[in-house]
Write a protein that holds these residues in place. Structure first.
Motif, PDB file in Angstrom:
ATOM      1  N   ARG A 207      -4.874   4.726  -1.006  1.00 28.01           N
ATOM      2  CA  ARG A 207      -4.395   5.733  -1.760  1.00 28.01           C
ATOM      3  C   ARG A 207      -2.984   5.487  -2.200  1.00 28.01           C
ATOM      4  O   ARG A 207      -2.368   5.252  -1.265  1.00 28.01           O
ATOM      5  CB  ARG A 207      -4.705   7.155  -1.515  1.00 28.01           C
ATOM      6  CG  ARG A 207      -6.125   7.558  -1.142  1.00 28.01           C
ATOM      7  CD  ARG A 207      -6.338   8.089  -2.524  1.00 28.01           C
ATOM      8  NE  ARG A 207      -6.054   9.363  -3.063  1.00 28.01           N
ATOM      9  CZ  ARG A 207      -5.843   9.711  -4.195  1.00 28.01           C
ATOM     10  NH1 ARG A 207      -6.471   8.925  -5.305  1.00 28.01           N
ATOM     11  NH2 ARG A 207      -5.344  10.763  -4.830  1.00 28.01           N
ATOM     12  N   THR A 208      -2.597   5.499  -3.466  1.00 25.82           N
ATOM     13  CA  THR A 208      -1.104   4.808  -3.997  1.00 25.82           C
ATOM     14  C   THR A 208      -0.584   5.837  -4.684  1.00 25.82           C
ATOM     15  O   THR A 208      -1.190   6.393  -5.695  1.00 25.82           O
ATOM     16  CB  THR A 208      -1.296   3.389  -4.535  1.00 25.82           C
ATOM     17  OG1 THR A 208      -2.200   2.420  -3.826  1.00 25.82           O
ATOM     18  CG2 THR A 208       0.134   2.915  -4.909  1.00 25.82           C
ATOM     19  N   GLY A 209       0.705   6.120  -4.280  1.00 26.87           N
ATOM     20  CA  GLY A 209       1.552   7.006  -5.067  1.00 26.87           C
ATOM     21  C   GLY A 209       2.068   6.355  -6.363  1.00 26.87           C
ATOM     22  O   GLY A 209       2.108   5.004  -6.343  1.00 26.87           O
ATOM     23  N   PRO A 210       2.748   6.900  -7.082  1.00 29.84           N
ATOM     24  CA  PRO A 210       3.279   6.427  -8.259  1.00 29.84           C
ATOM     25  C   PRO A 210       4.624   5.422  -7.968  1.00 29.84           C
ATOM     26  O   PRO A 210       5.091   5.566  -6.826  1.00 29.84           O
ATOM     27  CB  PRO A 210       3.966   7.359  -8.928  1.00 29.84           C
ATOM     28  CG  PRO A 210       4.162   8.692  -7.916  1.00 29.84           C
ATOM     29  CD  PRO A 210       3.113   8.423  -7.105  1.00 29.84           C
TER      30      PRO A 210
ATOM     31  N   ALA B 273       4.679  -0.621  -2.505  1.00 27.80           N
ATOM     32  CA  ALA B 273       4.920   0.620  -1.984  1.00 27.80           C
ATOM     33  C   ALA B 273       5.061   0.106  -0.332  1.00 27.80           C
ATOM     34  O   ALA B 273       4.616  -0.607   0.107  1.00 27.80           O
ATOM     35  CB  ALA B 273       3.802   1.403  -2.035  1.00 27.80           C
ATOM     36  N   ARG B 274       5.744   1.185   0.329  1.00 29.80           N
ATOM     37  CA  ARG B 274       5.573   1.210   1.828  1.00 29.80           C
ATOM     38  C   ARG B 274       4.628   1.915   2.102  1.00 29.80           C
ATOM     39  O   ARG B 274       3.948   2.834   1.529  1.00 29.80           O
ATOM     40  CB  ARG B 274       7.086   2.125   2.210  1.00 29.80           C
ATOM     41  CG  ARG B 274       8.382   1.505   1.829  1.00 29.80           C
ATOM     42  CD  ARG B 274       9.495   2.446   1.892  1.00 29.80           C
ATOM     43  NE  ARG B 274       9.223   3.489   0.758  1.00 29.80           N
ATOM     44  CZ  ARG B 274      10.312   4.343   0.656  1.00 29.80           C
ATOM     45  NH1 ARG B 274      11.188   4.694   1.297  1.00 29.80           N
ATOM     46  NH2 ARG B 274       9.964   5.349  -0.324  1.00 29.80           N
ATOM     47  N   LEU B 275       3.922   1.370   3.252  1.00 34.08           N
ATOM     48  CA  LEU B 275       2.661   1.507   3.727  1.00 34.08           C
ATOM     49  C   LEU B 275       2.521   2.718   4.616  1.00 34.08           C
ATOM     50  O   LEU B 275       3.518   2.401   5.970  1.00 34.08           O
ATOM     51  CB  LEU B 275       1.902   0.395   4.080  1.00 34.08           C
ATOM     52  CG  LEU B 275       1.857  -0.947   3.017  1.00 34.08           C
ATOM     53  CD1 LEU B 275       1.063  -2.046   3.711  1.00 34.08           C
ATOM     54  CD2 LEU B 275       1.183  -0.358   1.812  1.00 34.08           C
TER      55      LEU B 275
ATOM     56  N   GLU C  17       2.130   4.436   0.006  1.00 37.56           N
ATOM     57  CA  GLU C  17       0.627   3.868   0.100  1.00 37.56           C
ATOM     58  C   GLU C  17       0.055   4.251   1.180  1.00 37.56           C
ATOM     59  O   GLU C  17       0.451   3.826   2.258  1.00 37.56           O
ATOM     60  CB  GLU C  17       0.423   2.312  -0.636  1.00 37.56           C
ATOM     61  CG  GLU C  17      -0.921   2.043  -0.476  1.00 37.56           C
ATOM     62  CD  GLU C  17      -1.131   0.669  -1.118  1.00 37.56           C
ATOM     63  OE1 GLU C  17      -1.950  -0.086  -0.329  1.00 37.56           O
ATOM     64  OE2 GLU C  17      -0.297   0.212  -2.008  1.00 37.56           O
ATOM     65  N   MET C  18      -1.092   5.020   1.200  1.00 36.47           N
ATOM     66  CA  MET C  18      -1.991   5.157   2.278  1.00 36.47           C
ATOM     67  C   MET C  18      -3.068   4.099   2.353  1.00 36.47           C
ATOM     68  O   MET C  18      -3.915   4.095   1.458  1.00 36.47           O
ATOM     69  CB  MET C  18      -2.341   6.616   2.517  1.00 36.47           C
ATOM     70  CG  MET C  18      -3.342   7.035   3.454  1.00 36.47           C
ATOM     71  SD  MET C  18      -3.918   8.817   3.399  1.00 36.47           S
ATOM     72  CE  MET C  18      -4.977   8.507   1.859  1.00 36.47           C
ATOM     73  N   ARG C  19      -3.158   3.613   3.756  1.00 38.54           N
ATOM     74  CA  ARG C  19      -4.289   2.741   3.897  1.00 38.54           C
ATOM     75  C   ARG C  19      -4.996   3.210   5.028  1.00 38.54           C
ATOM     76  O   ARG C  19      -4.497   3.384   6.144  1.00 38.54           O
ATOM     77  CB  ARG C  19      -3.815   1.240   4.081  1.00 38.54           C
ATOM     78  CG  ARG C  19      -3.194   0.652   2.785  1.00 38.54           C
ATOM     79  CD  ARG C  19      -3.102  -0.697   2.766  1.00 38.54           C
ATOM     80  NE  ARG C  19      -2.619  -1.497   1.645  1.00 38.54           N
ATOM     81  CZ  ARG C  19      -2.306  -2.608   1.379  1.00 38.54           C
ATOM     82  NH1 ARG C  19      -3.058  -3.488   2.302  1.00 38.54           N
ATOM     83  NH2 ARG C  19      -1.889  -3.207   0.270  1.00 38.54           N
ATOM     84  N   LEU C  20      -6.456   3.295   4.840  1.00 37.09           N
ATOM     85  CA  LEU C  20      -7.227   3.731   5.871  1.00 37.09           C
ATOM     86  C   LEU C  20      -8.046   2.622   6.450  1.00 37.09           C
ATOM     87  O   LEU C  20      -8.878   2.006   5.471  1.00 37.09           O
ATOM     88  CB  LEU C  20      -8.102   5.088   5.658  1.00 37.09           C
ATOM     89  CG  LEU C  20      -7.673   6.123   5.007  1.00 37.09           C
ATOM     90  CD1 LEU C  20      -8.445   7.223   4.794  1.00 37.09           C
ATOM     91  CD2 LEU C  20      -6.381   6.465   5.999  1.00 37.09           C
ATOM     92  N   ILE C  21      -8.186   2.075   7.557  1.00 34.20           N
ATOM     93  CA  ILE C  21      -8.670   0.700   8.042  1.00 34.20           C
ATOM     94  C   ILE C  21      -9.557   1.005   8.991  1.00 34.20           C
ATOM     95  O   ILE C  21      -9.347   1.511  10.050  1.00 34.20           O
ATOM     96  CB  ILE C  21      -7.650  -0.162   8.386  1.00 34.20           C
ATOM     97  CG1 ILE C  21      -6.250  -0.215   7.672  1.00 34.20           C
ATOM     98  CG2 ILE C  21      -8.170  -1.669   8.447  1.00 34.20           C
ATOM     99  CD1 ILE C  21      -6.425  -0.710   6.268  1.00 34.20           C
ATOM    100  N   PHE C  22     -10.788   0.375   8.836  1.00 25.95           N
ATOM    101  CA  PHE C  22     -11.872   0.479  10.028  1.00 25.95           C
ATOM    102  C   PHE C  22     -11.636  -1.132  10.532  1.00 25.95           C
ATOM    103  O   PHE C  22     -12.076  -2.177   9.808  1.00 25.95           O
ATOM    104  CB  PHE C  22     -13.045   0.667   9.405  1.00 25.95           C
ATOM    105  CG  PHE C  22     -13.246   2.178   8.997  1.00 25.95           C
ATOM    106  CD1 PHE C  22     -13.357   3.288   9.675  1.00 25.95           C
ATOM    107  CD2 PHE C  22     -12.730   2.490   7.710  1.00 25.95           C
ATOM    108  CE1 PHE C  22     -13.414   4.484   9.256  1.00 25.95           C
ATOM    109  CE2 PHE C  22     -12.640   3.756   7.185  1.00 25.95           C
ATOM    110  CZ  PHE C  22     -12.995   4.813   8.166  1.00 25.95           C
ATOM    111  N   TYR C  23     -11.304  -1.465  11.748  1.00 25.12           N
ATOM    112  CA  TYR C  23     -11.372  -2.642  12.246  1.00 25.12           C
ATOM    113  C   TYR C  23     -12.073  -3.143  13.132  1.00 25.12           C
ATOM    114  O   TYR C  23     -13.123  -2.315  13.920  1.00 25.12           O
ATOM    115  CB  TYR C  23      -9.854  -2.720  13.317  1.00 25.12           C
ATOM    116  CG  TYR C  23      -8.726  -2.257  12.694  1.00 25.12           C
ATOM    117  CD1 TYR C  23      -7.930  -2.956  11.762  1.00 25.12           C
ATOM    118  CD2 TYR C  23      -8.332  -1.108  13.338  1.00 25.12           C
ATOM    119  CE1 TYR C  23      -6.561  -2.542  11.444  1.00 25.12           C
ATOM    120  CE2 TYR C  23      -7.049  -0.716  12.866  1.00 25.12           C
ATOM    121  CZ  TYR C  23      -6.288  -1.240  11.726  1.00 25.12           C
ATOM    122  OH  TYR C  23      -4.927  -0.817  11.249  1.00 25.12           O
ATOM    123  N   VAL C  24     -12.446  -4.398  13.196  1.00 27.67           N
ATOM    124  CA  VAL C  24     -13.581  -5.226  13.810  1.00 27.67           C
ATOM    125  C   VAL C  24     -12.973  -5.830  15.297  1.00 27.67           C
ATOM    126  O   VAL C  24     -11.534  -5.976  14.999  1.00 27.67           O
ATOM    127  CB  VAL C  24     -14.426  -6.005  13.063  1.00 27.67           C
ATOM    128  CG1 VAL C  24     -13.648  -7.245  12.761  1.00 27.67           C
ATOM    129  CG2 VAL C  24     -15.854  -6.377  13.606  1.00 27.67           C
TER     130      VAL C  24
END
Length: 340
Positions: free
Chosen positions: A112-115, A120-122, A165-172
């Motif tokens: 999800r990214t802001g304007p 963007a900073r993460l 910017e929000m990143r949701l990560i599912f790691y292996v």
């Protein structure tokens, strides 16, 4: 006589200095904003009862069997469930694929990214979806995956602030033998961000967060935490290295504002057992602020890394309360001006 008095004064000075150092160290490690919740928990409302049911369904789907590179079909089933669930909520799911011992594996990511123009900073929220060898992995880490899935649902409409910017990560591949190697999913992800010269202002690792006990003596710790924290395992813990202390304070302060659930915060050296045992380690490696959220895993959970770590062992109502608190934390992180 004068020499004895001088030696006595020196001993007192050294003792006083040592006491000040120990006091400062204890304060640095344990002083947290807000107040830890004490007392009984209020009954769950209808929405949180549904949240609890959702969390259980996710854990059952992701972590009812051993799932790792040694059991690739089961690992693939877990990955596909995560992808299908996120896609069903309207997310575009990105794959970061790589090979491990002839098995094609992948991290999964939604954004999800802001304007705002430019990079963007993460803000990264992550959980690993593989299980340890010879373990089902319901708490470690089906609980973290379920929490992250529900956060994705709850935060779908959130608009990050400008330049964030929000990143949701599912790691292996978080578990051994891959932990700390180039095949560790979170290290693959963090290395990619470093190569792109991205700025990570906050990372949360959701690691084994589904088991709680009100029994005295149910909580253990490595030294020196055993001298500083309660012996009942009824709380969720927020753990940071010294460089991440500012983020830790921001996160636990926010959590305590948003939910009435017991919480503890700790700053520890990475050499202390347990402090670096999850995906936040990969981001610390690059100097980025990161916090682990955990029920403290082997220091509390009797079924850690065994086939008895099954979905029926978890406390989904308490997990739902933790997720509500984390929802508030992430909303605060992504909608407020970024802090470096």
């Amino acid at each position: 006589m004068t020499s004895l008095r001088a030696r006595g004064r020196l001993v007192l000075i050294v003792a006083a200095a040592l006491a000040l150092f120990v006091g400062f160290a204890a304060w640095f490690m344990t002083a947290m904003p807000g107040a830890r919740h004490h007392g009984s928990l209020q009954p769950l409302g209808a929405e949180d009862q549904q949240l609890s049911a959702n969390l259980k369904a996710h854990v059952l789907a992701v972590a009812s069997e051993e799932h790792n590179v040694g059991h690739p079909e089961a690992l693939e089933r877990s990955a596909r469930y995560i992808e299908a669930t996120l896609s069903g909520w309207g997310y575009a799911v990105s794959r970061q694929e790589f090979e491990t011992e002839g098995v094609r594996v992948r991290n999964l990511e939604v954004r999800r990214t802001g304007p705002g123009a430019g990079k963007a900073r993460l803000i990264v929220i992550g959980a690993h979806y593989d299980s340890a060898q010879d373990a089902v992995g319901a708490d470690d880490n089906g609980s973290g995956v379920a929490a992250l899935l529900e956060l994705a649902r709850l935060l779908k409409s959130v608009q990050p602030a400008e330049g964030l910017e929000m990143r949701l990560i599912f790691y292996v591949n978080e578990e051994l033998p891959w932990f700390g190697t180039e095949k560790m999913g979170s290290l693959v992800h963090a290395t990619g961000l470093a190569r792109e010269e991205r700025q990570i202002v906050a990372m949360l690792s959701l690691e084994t967060i589904g088991w709680y006990s009100d029994a005295p003596g149910s909580q253990r710790y490595p030294f020196p935490f055993n001298l500083l924290y309660p012996s009942t395992g009824d709380f969720v813990a927020f753990v940071a290295n010294p460089r991440s202390r500012k983020l830790l304070h921001r996160v636990i302060g926010s959590f305590r504002r948003h939910t009435a659930f017991p919480s503890e915060g700790a700053v520890g050296l990475e050499s202390i057992a347990g402090v670096s045992w999850s995906d936040q380690w990969a981001y610390w490696k690059f100097g980025w602020p990161a916090v682990m959220v955990t029920d403290t895993a082997p220091f509390r959970y009797p079924h850690y890394h065994t086939l008895r770590d099954s979905p029926d062992k978890l406390d989904y109502d308490r997990l739902a309360r933790v997720v509500r608190g984390l929802e508030g934390v992430v909303r605060d992180l992504v909608t407020a001006p970024a802090e470096s």
